[in-house]
Design an enzyme around this catalytic site. Structure first.
Site, PDB file in Angstrom:
ATOM      1  CB  SER A   1      -2.757   8.683   7.855  1.00  0.00           C
ATOM      2  OG  SER A   1      -3.694   8.764   7.004  1.00  0.00           O
ATOM      3  N   GLY A   2      -6.512   8.438   7.607  1.00  0.00           N
ATOM      4  CA  GLY A   2      -8.058   9.224   6.978  1.00  0.00           C
ATOM      5  C   GLY A   2      -8.000   9.251   5.503  1.00  0.00           C
TER       6      GLY A   2
ATOM      7  CG  ASP B   1     -13.886   6.085   3.913  1.00  0.00           C
ATOM      8  OD1 ASP B   1     -14.638   7.206   3.694  1.00  0.00           O
ATOM      9  OD2 ASP B   1     -12.861   5.627   4.894  1.00  0.00           O
TER      10      ASP B   1
ATOM     11  CB  SER C   1      -0.328   0.415   0.916  1.00  0.00           C
ATOM     12  OG  SER C   1      -1.601   0.961   1.327  1.00  0.00           O
TER      13      SER C   1
ATOM     14  CB  SER D   1      -9.718  -0.242   7.081  1.00  0.00           C
ATOM     15  OG  SER D   1     -10.816   0.865   6.735  1.00  0.00           O
TER      16      SER D   1
ATOM     17  CD  GLU E   1     -14.653   0.339   5.423  1.00  0.00           C
ATOM     18  OE1 GLU E   1     -14.262   1.299   4.689  1.00  0.00           O
ATOM     19  OE2 GLU E   1     -13.336  -0.585   5.225  1.00  0.00           O
TER      20      GLU E   1
END
Length: 383
Positions: free
Chosen positions: A141-142, A203, A135, A146, A192
């Site tokens: 970290s926003g 997201d 990755s 995920s 998720e």
């Protein structure tokens, strides 16, 4: 049989916190990805395990196929269709993960490994396989790491089944059809849920579809950007408690309902105006710069309102002060309280100036990433 997939991370361009209270927000894909290499070996190789390699961390976990088959046969048959992970299945998956020697300082990986096992066994059963993951996204970290992980896994796994068909030339990075993307998104959302309990679904949707998405009260609209946006993303490396930050804003709203409502209304207008600017064509250098100036102003206004509701942080303020010296506009992205800060990089800015900004920020202990905003969603590559 082998496939690679890549799924982008995301940023929130406008609307953080206010979106929880019914205002509009805008999220965008960025060209920083989670990469998955998925391989189903031929019978001649005599591989007998499902192997997960987390290459960035130098960790490998494997489960003998027979062990998986015996374990899952004790609860039920494999789900023939997409469905949420049952409590029994999740409990069994947790026990399989606990059997592995996860380093003490990496125990937080457990939920991600659980999501991997759920997605793999639900889609491919107990076939031996190798799955390698890397990755470009900083974790926690926003930036949607995920969701990117779940989307990349789901797309890779589904691409080697009959559930997803790829038409035409199978060379280079390919975007799946709308119906296939919808299926990937639904599977990723189930992953998720294992990671986050009750995710919004934003997201994984941004990571799947790419581009920019405007969302309000559960309704999503995909935006079409007419001009590329470049951002400097500064990771303060300060972990934040999202639930506590959201709760703090809710408490202020209960104490000062009129004031906070007015702030959320202003943020709603900022998001809607930003969406209009993003979709309006800009022709020529002057028009592009004028468009960027409008975006900068909206970013600064949004940041000011977030500061009023006390979701900024000393680390964020340091980033703002540093970028302001170079007349660059910045705002926090996501929950605040640390996390990441966005800085718009105008098309006219020189590489020399960008490197100076990066050097100053890194000297403060921050991590800097450059990203294009609003690009492709998940893609796959065969061979």
């Amino acid at each position: 049989m082998e496939v690679r997939s890549r799924a982008p991370g995301k940023i929130i361009l406008a609307g953080e916190h206010a979106v929880v209270h019914g205002s509009t927000a805008i999220a965008a894909a960025i060209d920083l990805y989670t990469h998955v290499l998925f391989r189903l070996p031929p019978p001649s190789e005599n591989q007998v395990s499902v192997e997960l390699e987390l290459k960035d961390m130098g960790l490998v976990f494997s489960w003998p196929s027979q062990r998986l088959e015996e374990a899952f046969s004790t609860i039920d048959t494999l789900p023939p269709i997409l469905q949420p992970c049952s409590e029994d299945r999740l409990e069994l998956i947790l026990s399989l993960v606990k059997e592995k020697s996860i380093p003490e300082d990496k125990l937080w990986l457990s939920s991600g490994i659980c999501a991997f096992l759920y997605l793999y066994t639900s889609i491919h059963g107990y076939k031996p396989a190798t799955v390698a993951i890397t990755s470009e996204l900083p974790l926690g970290s926003g930036l949607g790491s995920s969701a990117s992980f779940c989307v990349a896994l789901a797309s890779a796994f589904l691409s080697l089944t009959t559930a997803v068909s790829v038409n035409g030339e199978r060379s280079g990075w390919l975007t799946l059809s709308a119906s296939n993307l919808d299926l990937v998104n639904k599977w990723a959302f189930e992953g998720e849920k294992i990671l986050h309990g009750k995710p919004s679904g934003i997201d994984n949707t941004v990571s799947t579809l790419g581009s920019l998405i405007m969302f309000k009260s559960g309704e999503l609209t995909q935006l079409q950007s007419t001009t590329p946006l470049r951002m400097l993303i500064t990771n303060t490396k300060v972990t934040r408690n999202t639930k506590a930050l959201v709760a703090g804003v809710a408490e202020k709203a209960s104490r000062h309902p009129g004031v906070i409502h007015a702030i959320f209304t202003a943020i709603d207008f900022i998001s809607k105006e930003l969406a209009t600017i993003i979709e309006t064509p800009a022709i020529g250098d002057i028009s592009i710069r004028a468009r960027e100036k409008l975006i900068e102003e909206l970013m600064e206004m949004n940041q000011g309102l977030l500061q009023i509701i006390k979701v900024s942080h000393d680390s964020i303020e340091k980033v703002l002060q540093t970028t302001a010296k170079y007349k660059l506009a910045s705002k926090l992205t996501g929950a605040g309280g640390g996390g990441c800060v966005l800085t718009l990089l105008p098309t006219s800015i020189s590489n020399t100036v960008v490197e100076k900004v990066v050097a100053e920020l890194e000297a403060l202990g921050f991590q800097c990433l450059k990203a294009e905003v609003g690009g492709n969603g998940v893609q796959v590559c065969f061979g």
